[in-house]
Design a protein around this motif. Structure first.
Motif, mmCIF file in Angstrom:
data_model
loop_
_atom_site.group_PDB
_atom_site.id
_atom_site.type_symbol
_atom_site.label_atom_id
_atom_site.label_comp_id
_atom_site.label_asym_id
_atom_site.label_seq_id
_atom_site.Cartn_x
_atom_site.Cartn_y
_atom_site.Cartn_z
ATOM 1 N N PRO A 111 54.510 54.949 32.591
ATOM 2 C CA PRO A 111 53.974 56.168 33.195
ATOM 3 C C PRO A 111 53.150 56.941 32.157
ATOM 4 C CG PRO A 111 56.314 55.959 33.665
ATOM 5 C CD PRO A 111 55.970 54.905 32.650
ATOM 6 N N ASP A 112 52.081 57.564 32.609
ATOM 7 C CA ASP A 112 51.216 58.391 31.758
ATOM 8 C C ASP A 112 50.566 57.591 30.630
ATOM 9 O OD1 ASP A 112 49.959 60.793 31.382
ATOM 10 O OD2 ASP A 112 51.490 61.581 30.028
ATOM 11 N N SER A 113 50.193 56.327 30.918
ATOM 12 C CA SER A 113 49.549 55.505 29.887
ATOM 13 C C SER A 113 48.030 55.441 30.048
ATOM 14 C CB SER A 113 50.143 54.091 29.875
ATOM 15 O OG SER A 113 49.982 53.463 31.127
ATOM 16 N N GLY A 114 47.487 56.240 30.975
ATOM 17 C CA GLY A 114 46.035 56.347 31.098
ATOM 18 C C GLY A 114 45.369 55.230 31.893
ATOM 19 N N ILE A 115 46.128 54.453 32.641
ATOM 20 C CA ILE A 115 45.552 53.377 33.448
ATOM 21 C C ILE A 115 44.939 53.995 34.704
ATOM 22 C CG2 ILE A 115 46.028 51.261 34.757
ATOM 23 C CD1 ILE A 115 46.330 51.070 31.645
ATOM 24 N N GLU A 116 43.669 53.710 34.934
ATOM 25 C CA GLU A 116 42.992 54.283 36.096
ATOM 26 C C GLU A 116 42.872 53.300 37.250
ATOM 27 O OE1 GLU A 116 39.362 56.187 35.057
ATOM 28 O OE2 GLU A 116 40.269 57.248 33.377
ATOM 29 N N GLN A 117 42.724 52.022 36.968
ATOM 30 C CA GLN A 117 42.524 51.045 38.035
ATOM 31 C C GLN A 117 43.088 49.689 37.630
ATOM 32 O OE1 GLN A 117 41.146 51.361 41.224
ATOM 33 N NE2 GLN A 117 41.927 49.293 41.460
ATOM 34 N N ILE A 118 43.843 49.085 38.543
ATOM 35 C CA ILE A 118 44.291 47.707 38.400
ATOM 36 C C ILE A 118 43.541 46.912 39.456
ATOM 37 C CG2 ILE A 118 46.224 46.115 38.614
ATOM 38 C CD1 ILE A 118 48.071 48.403 37.814
ATOM 39 N N LEU A 159 56.846 50.617 41.779
ATOM 40 C CA LEU A 159 56.409 51.804 41.053
ATOM 41 C C LEU A 159 57.618 52.696 40.870
ATOM 42 C CD1 LEU A 159 53.191 52.630 43.104
ATOM 43 C CD2 LEU A 159 53.337 51.361 40.953
ATOM 44 N N GLN A 160 57.684 53.364 39.730
ATOM 45 C CA GLN A 160 58.805 54.273 39.488
ATOM 46 C C GLN A 160 58.318 55.454 38.673
ATOM 47 O OE1 GLN A 160 62.239 52.965 36.988
ATOM 48 N NE2 GLN A 160 63.339 53.197 38.919
ATOM 49 N N THR A 179 64.527 60.259 39.814
ATOM 50 C CA THR A 179 63.571 59.167 39.701
ATOM 51 C C THR A 179 63.231 58.639 41.094
ATOM 52 O OG1 THR A 179 64.442 58.537 37.540
ATOM 53 C CG2 THR A 179 63.213 56.864 38.735
ATOM 54 N N GLU A 180 61.939 58.465 41.347
ATOM 55 C CA GLU A 180 61.471 57.927 42.625
ATOM 56 C C GLU A 180 61.066 56.475 42.413
ATOM 57 O OE1 GLU A 180 58.796 60.851 44.863
ATOM 58 O OE2 GLU A 180 58.586 61.398 42.748
ATOM 59 N N THR A 181 61.426 55.599 43.366
ATOM 60 C CA THR A 181 61.070 54.186 43.303
ATOM 61 C C THR A 181 60.408 53.778 44.607
ATOM 62 O OG1 THR A 181 62.949 53.736 41.849
ATOM 63 C CG2 THR A 181 61.965 51.845 42.975
ATOM 64 N N TYR A 182 59.261 53.081 44.489
ATOM 65 C CA TYR A 182 58.520 52.592 45.642
ATOM 66 C C TYR A 182 58.201 51.117 45.422
ATOM 67 C CZ TYR A 182 58.053 57.542 46.459
ATOM 68 O OH TYR A 182 58.331 58.876 46.660
ATOM 69 N N PHE A 183 58.708 50.253 46.300
ATOM 70 C CA PHE A 183 58.534 48.815 46.141
ATOM 71 C C PHE A 183 57.180 48.359 46.680
ATOM 72 C CE2 PHE A 183 63.052 49.240 45.707
ATOM 73 C CZ PHE A 183 63.354 48.316 44.723
ATOM 74 N N ILE A 184 56.496 47.536 45.893
ATOM 75 C CA ILE A 184 55.288 46.850 46.336
ATOM 76 C C ILE A 184 55.718 45.529 46.975
ATOM 77 C CG2 ILE A 184 53.143 45.747 45.585
ATOM 78 C CD1 ILE A 184 53.074 47.877 43.308
ATOM 79 N N LEU A 185 56.591 44.800 46.292
ATOM 80 C CA LEU A 185 57.224 43.586 46.806
ATOM 81 C C LEU A 185 58.700 43.662 46.445
ATOM 82 C CD1 LEU A 185 54.621 40.936 45.610
ATOM 83 C CD2 LEU A 185 54.947 41.736 47.951
ATOM 84 N N LYS A 186 59.567 43.346 47.388
ATOM 85 C CA LYS A 186 61.000 43.443 47.120
ATOM 86 C C LYS A 186 61.696 42.122 47.464
ATOM 87 C CE LYS A 186 65.076 46.275 47.773
ATOM 88 N NZ LYS A 186 65.617 47.510 48.294
ATOM 89 N N LEU A 210 47.053 48.571 44.871
ATOM 90 C CA LEU A 210 47.306 48.679 43.429
ATOM 91 C C LEU A 210 46.882 50.020 42.841
ATOM 92 C CD1 LEU A 210 46.232 45.085 42.390
ATOM 93 C CD2 LEU A 210 48.556 45.971 42.697
ATOM 94 N N ARG A 211 46.397 50.943 43.660
ATOM 95 C CA ARG A 211 45.991 52.256 43.184
ATOM 96 C C ARG A 211 47.196 53.199 43.245
ATOM 97 N NH1 ARG A 211 41.202 53.708 46.303
ATOM 98 N NH2 ARG A 211 40.445 51.981 45.068
ATOM 99 N N PHE A 212 47.557 53.785 42.111
ATOM 100 C CA PHE A 212 48.677 54.725 42.077
ATOM 101 C C PHE A 212 48.437 55.748 40.986
ATOM 102 C CE2 PHE A 212 49.781 51.275 39.241
ATOM 103 C CZ PHE A 212 50.382 51.883 38.147
ATOM 104 N N ASP A 213 49.154 56.851 41.044
ATOM 105 C CA ASP A 213 49.022 57.935 40.070
ATOM 106 C C ASP A 213 49.787 57.569 38.804
ATOM 107 O OD1 ASP A 213 48.923 60.258 38.613
ATOM 108 O OD2 ASP A 213 49.900 61.502 40.128
#
Length: 108
Positions: free
Chosen positions: A21-28, A47-48, A59-66, A84-87
């Motif tokens: 988190p907060d590593s400056g990634i803008e786009q995957i 995502l967490q 802590t919030e968790t959102y699964f892309i694939l589970k 793949l776009r997330f904050d």
């Protein structure tokens, strides 16, 4: 984002951080997950929110694939840019792999 490479050996109950988190990634653009184990590999990609932020918010968790299974030596490509776009200021990208399983991950 430049390529990011990860070799993940599974461990029950543990998550591996792929993008902090907060590593400056803008786009995957894509994520390629390849089973390198000698048997079917089980994983979850999610995502967490920052678990160590200390802000008192759960802590919030959102699964892309589970709980996805990848056959021996097969791969899964995720290349939907909207998915793949997330904050990244708030969330990081994580994977959990079952004990005894192994995957390689290429993030572009």
């Amino acid at each position: 984002m430049a390529f990011s490479y990860h070799n993940i050996a599974g461990s029950t109950g543990l998550s591996q951080e792929l993008i902090a988190p907060d590593s400056g990634i803008e786009q995957i653009n894509s994520i390629l997950i390849t089973n390198t184990a000698g048997s079917t590999a089980d994983f979850s990609l999610f995502l967490q929110s920052n678990p160590e932020s200390g802000d008192g918010v759960a802590t919030e968790t959102y699964f892309i694939l589970k709980k996805v299974q990848i056959p021996i030596y097969a791969s899964i490509l995720i290349d939907d840019k909207a998915l793949l776009r997330f904050d990244n200021n708030k969330y990081g990208l994580y994977i959990s792999v079952l004990s005894g399983d192994a995957v390689d991950i290429l993030i572009n």
